[in-house]
Write an enzyme that holds these catalytic residues in place. Structure first.
Site, PDB file in Angstrom:
ATOM      1  N   TRP A 154       1.606  -5.273   6.112  1.00  0.00           N
ATOM      2  CA  TRP A 154       0.153  -5.141   5.888  1.00  0.00           C
ATOM      3  C   TRP A 154      -0.362  -5.818   7.438  1.00  0.00           C
ATOM      4  O   TRP A 154      -0.321  -6.730   7.884  1.00  0.00           O
ATOM      5  CB  TRP A 154      -0.238  -6.063   4.686  1.00  0.00           C
ATOM      6  CG  TRP A 154      -1.698  -5.686   4.358  1.00  0.00           C
ATOM      7  CD1 TRP A 154      -2.416  -4.798   4.153  1.00  0.00           C
ATOM      8  CD2 TRP A 154      -2.645  -6.929   4.345  1.00  0.00           C
ATOM      9  NE1 TRP A 154      -3.654  -4.939   4.091  1.00  0.00           N
ATOM     10  CE2 TRP A 154      -3.815  -6.298   3.870  1.00  0.00           C
ATOM     11  CE3 TRP A 154      -2.564  -8.178   4.386  1.00  0.00           C
ATOM     12  CZ2 TRP A 154      -4.958  -7.082   3.722  1.00  0.00           C
ATOM     13  CZ3 TRP A 154      -3.694  -8.848   3.877  1.00  0.00           C
ATOM     14  CH2 TRP A 154      -4.913  -8.460   3.749  1.00  0.00           C
ATOM     15  N   ASP A 235       3.491 -13.613  -0.038  1.00  0.00           N
ATOM     16  CA  ASP A 235       2.311 -13.121  -0.128  1.00  0.00           C
ATOM     17  C   ASP A 235       2.411 -12.131  -1.432  1.00  0.00           C
ATOM     18  O   ASP A 235       3.192 -11.426  -1.433  1.00  0.00           O
ATOM     19  CB  ASP A 235       1.953 -12.113   1.022  1.00  0.00           C
ATOM     20  CG  ASP A 235       0.755 -11.126   0.797  1.00  0.00           C
ATOM     21  OD1 ASP A 235      -0.106 -11.536  -0.285  1.00  0.00           O
ATOM     22  OD2 ASP A 235       0.072 -10.569   1.531  1.00  0.00           O
ATOM     23  N   LYS A 271      -5.893  -6.236  -7.354  1.00  0.00           N
ATOM     24  CA  LYS A 271      -5.163  -4.924  -8.047  1.00  0.00           C
ATOM     25  C   LYS A 271      -4.748  -5.294  -9.523  1.00  0.00           C
ATOM     26  O   LYS A 271      -4.924  -4.240 -10.248  1.00  0.00           O
ATOM     27  CB  LYS A 271      -3.950  -4.571  -7.154  1.00  0.00           C
ATOM     28  CG  LYS A 271      -3.963  -5.144  -5.935  1.00  0.00           C
ATOM     29  CD  LYS A 271      -4.416  -4.468  -4.829  1.00  0.00           C
ATOM     30  CE  LYS A 271      -4.337  -5.098  -3.364  1.00  0.00           C
ATOM     31  NZ  LYS A 271      -4.640  -4.151  -2.307  1.00  0.00           N
TER      32      LYS A 271
HETATM   33  N1  KET Z   1      -1.657  -8.950   0.870  1.00  0.00           N
HETATM   34  C1  KET Z   1      -1.224  -7.661   0.864  1.00  0.00           C
HETATM   35  C2  KET Z   1       0.383  -7.432   1.055  1.00  0.00           C
HETATM   36  C3  KET Z   1      -1.973  -6.563   0.683  1.00  0.00           C
HETATM   37  O1  KET Z   1      -1.331  -5.452   0.633  1.00  0.00           O
HETATM   38  C4  KET Z   1      -3.448  -6.856   0.504  1.00  0.00           C
HETATM   39  C5  KET Z   1      -4.477  -5.760   0.482  1.00  0.00           C
HETATM   40  C6  KET Z   1      -3.718  -8.070   0.471  1.00  0.00           C
HETATM   41  C7  KET Z   1      -2.941  -9.240   0.679  1.00  0.00           C
HETATM   42  C8  KET Z   1      -5.287  -8.646   0.179  1.00  0.00           C
HETATM   43  O2  KET Z   1      -5.898  -8.027  -0.678  1.00  0.00           O
HETATM   44  P1  KET Z   1      -7.189  -8.676  -1.241  1.00  0.00           P
HETATM   45  O3  KET Z   1      -8.025  -7.680  -1.455  1.00  0.00           O
HETATM   46  O4  KET Z   1      -8.026  -9.686  -0.260  1.00  0.00           O
HETATM   47  O5  KET Z   1      -6.610  -9.591  -2.527  1.00  0.00           O
HETATM   48  N2  KET Z   1      -4.067  -4.461   0.743  1.00  0.00           N
HETATM   49  C9  KET Z   1      -4.890  -3.384   0.341  1.00  0.00           C
HETATM   50  C10 KET Z   1      -6.255  -3.507   0.910  1.00  0.00           C
HETATM   51  C11 KET Z   1      -6.726  -3.817   2.053  1.00  0.00           C
HETATM   52  O6  KET Z   1      -6.202  -3.524   3.153  1.00  0.00           O
HETATM   53  O7  KET Z   1      -7.517  -4.805   2.200  1.00  0.00           O
HETATM   54  C12 KET Z   1      -4.159  -2.156   1.408  1.00  0.00           C
HETATM   55  O8  KET Z   1      -3.228  -2.359   1.979  1.00  0.00           O
HETATM   56  O9  KET Z   1      -4.692  -1.007   1.164  1.00  0.00           O
END
Ligand code: KET
Length: 424
Positions: A154, A235, A271
């Protein structure tokens, strides 16, 4: 006299010289690029085509392409409203009952660290905020260490560590020729990392590849990390979203803890609870003793206080209301399974329609990969063609958010993918 670049003139006023300064403070600020993931939504929103599809950001959509509010969340919402709660500050560490439930959900109720109070958990601004606290904490207390992240990972991982002043390197992970795991490279690189390095692992549903190690492979990685004295950071942004079972998805995390690793853990409830905008997450550090846990917690507080003082309470209240209530927890389990199952079904549909539309490529990775994303193998040029000719938006690394596919748009997508990959 020190000459200031902003001094534009000096005018006489009676006996005095009055100096005039420019107010143009930001002339040197260049326009930066959009975020590679969130920028896709911006491009999608600008498109006026009725057939447009957003497969960029990892946000779940229902069969009608609409954001999905979980029933258990609606019920928790009602409960909170009826409880007539106040809006006082939370403590620096957030809502204590939420922190406990979050750690239990990830680590299991039998986790020794929880039972023996050998864990420090703080509420965080979703998964990103948890990673940010982690990185800042490591910069303070694991000085000089390098963080190793999978290649690819990511995108925000690299930036979060770099912004905290932690050098970031990557370990081999993905094999483009098999669209699967390059376990050899992964184990070699983690072995070769200097002893005591920080190893970031995606607990399940690896983003962006959708490729997870097998149980056997996890076991070996755990062993290597132990032998090399590495510090492991998980993570965990997709608990329940990969297999549909929160327990199965937690297997790797729990295995590492069982194996004796005092891990750190970043959780997101964006999610799996559909609470994207509530920014609710948790950060935990497992320690050797209750005293250490308290020491660590005290330092986390010192780190958080000047960052944002204390976290917002609403998301924590929602998750807490669900996880402390057996019935609501069961409802959540079936809803998260429903989301995971719909994604698995869409993977199958996509492959079926790719074949129907004459694609002879091997697309089997679409169904073997797991979680919200599929790493299609589409080139940046093919991704551009999907956007320009078909109004289909995804990140330029060829990642598709399967959650954006539904029965109405899957055939259109397959047809477009078949077309752009036809001659290569
Ligand atoms: N870790 C991973 C692996 C991840 O894919 C995300 C979000 C997050 C942490 C953080 O998510 P939060 O909303 O802060 O709890 N990924 C998706 C959203 C983004 O990029 O913000 C994505 O990859 O689309």
């Amino acid at each position: 006299m020190i000459r200031s670049a902003r001094l534009i003139s000096s005018v006489k006023f009676g006996q005095k010289n009055i100096r005039q300064f420019s107010t143009n403070w930001w002339a040197n600020v260049q326009k930066g690029p959009e975020d590679p993931i969130l920028g896709v939504s911006i491009a999608y929103n600008k498109d006026t085509s009725p057939s447009k599809i957003n497969l960029g950001v990892g946000a779940y959509r229902d069969e009608n392409g609409k954001p999905y509010v979980l029933e258990c969340v609606k019920k928790a919402d009602k409960k909170i409203y009826e409880a007539n709660v106040d809006h006082e500050y939370a403590p620096i560490v957030g809502v204590a009952a939420f922190n406990q439930l979050a750690a239990q959900l990830a680590l299991g109720e039998d986790c020794k660290h929880i039972k023996e109070k050998r864990i420090a958990t703080v509420q965080s601004i979703s998964g990103t905020g948890a990673l940010r606290i982690a990185a800042d904490f490591f910069a303070r207390f694991l000085k000089g260490k390098t963080a190793y992240v999978p290649n690819p990972t990511w995108g925000n991982h690299n930036v979060i560590f770099a912004d905290a002043g932690i050098p970031v390197k990557s370990y081999g992970y993905y094999n483009p020729s098999t669209c699967g795991l390059n376990f050899d490279a992964m184990s070699k690189d983690i072995t070769a990392a200097p002893e005591g390095s920080i190893i970031l692992l995606h607990a399940c549903a690896h983003n962006p590849t959708g490729v997870d190690p097998t149980t056997e492979q996890w076991k070996k990685i755990s062993q290597i990390c132990k032998e090399r004295g590495h510090f492991v950071l998980f993570d965990f942004a997709y608990q329940g979203f990969a297999s549909g079972s929160p327990e199965k998805d937690a297997a790797a995390v729990r295995m590492f803890v069982e194996d004796g690793h005092n891990i750190a853990l970043c959780q997101s409830f964006a999610k799996n609870f559909g609470l994207y905008g509530e920014r609710i997450g948790a950060f935990s550090i497992l320690t050797e003793s209750p005293e250490q846990a308290l020491n660590v917690e005290s330092q986390l507080k010192i780190l958080i206080r000047p960052m944002y003082s204390n976290p917002p309470v609403y998301g924590a209240r929602l998750v807490q209301a669900i996880l402390k209530d057996k019935e609501l927890t069961n409802e959540w389990r079936s809803e998260v399974k429903g989301m995971a199952d719909r994604i698995i079904n869409m993977r199958e549909q996509l492959v079926k329609y790719l074949k129907k539309h004459g694609s002879t490529r091997d697309w089997s990775h679409i169904t073997t990969q797991i979680g919200m994303f599929c790493f299609t193998g589409l080139t940046p040029e093919q991704v551009d063609r999907l956007a320009n000719e078909y109004h289909i938006y995804l990140t330029r690394n060829g990642r598709i958010s399967i959650a954006g596919i539904n029965s109405t748009n899957v055939e259109y997508l397959a047809k477009a993918m078949a077309a752009v990959t036809k001659d290569n």
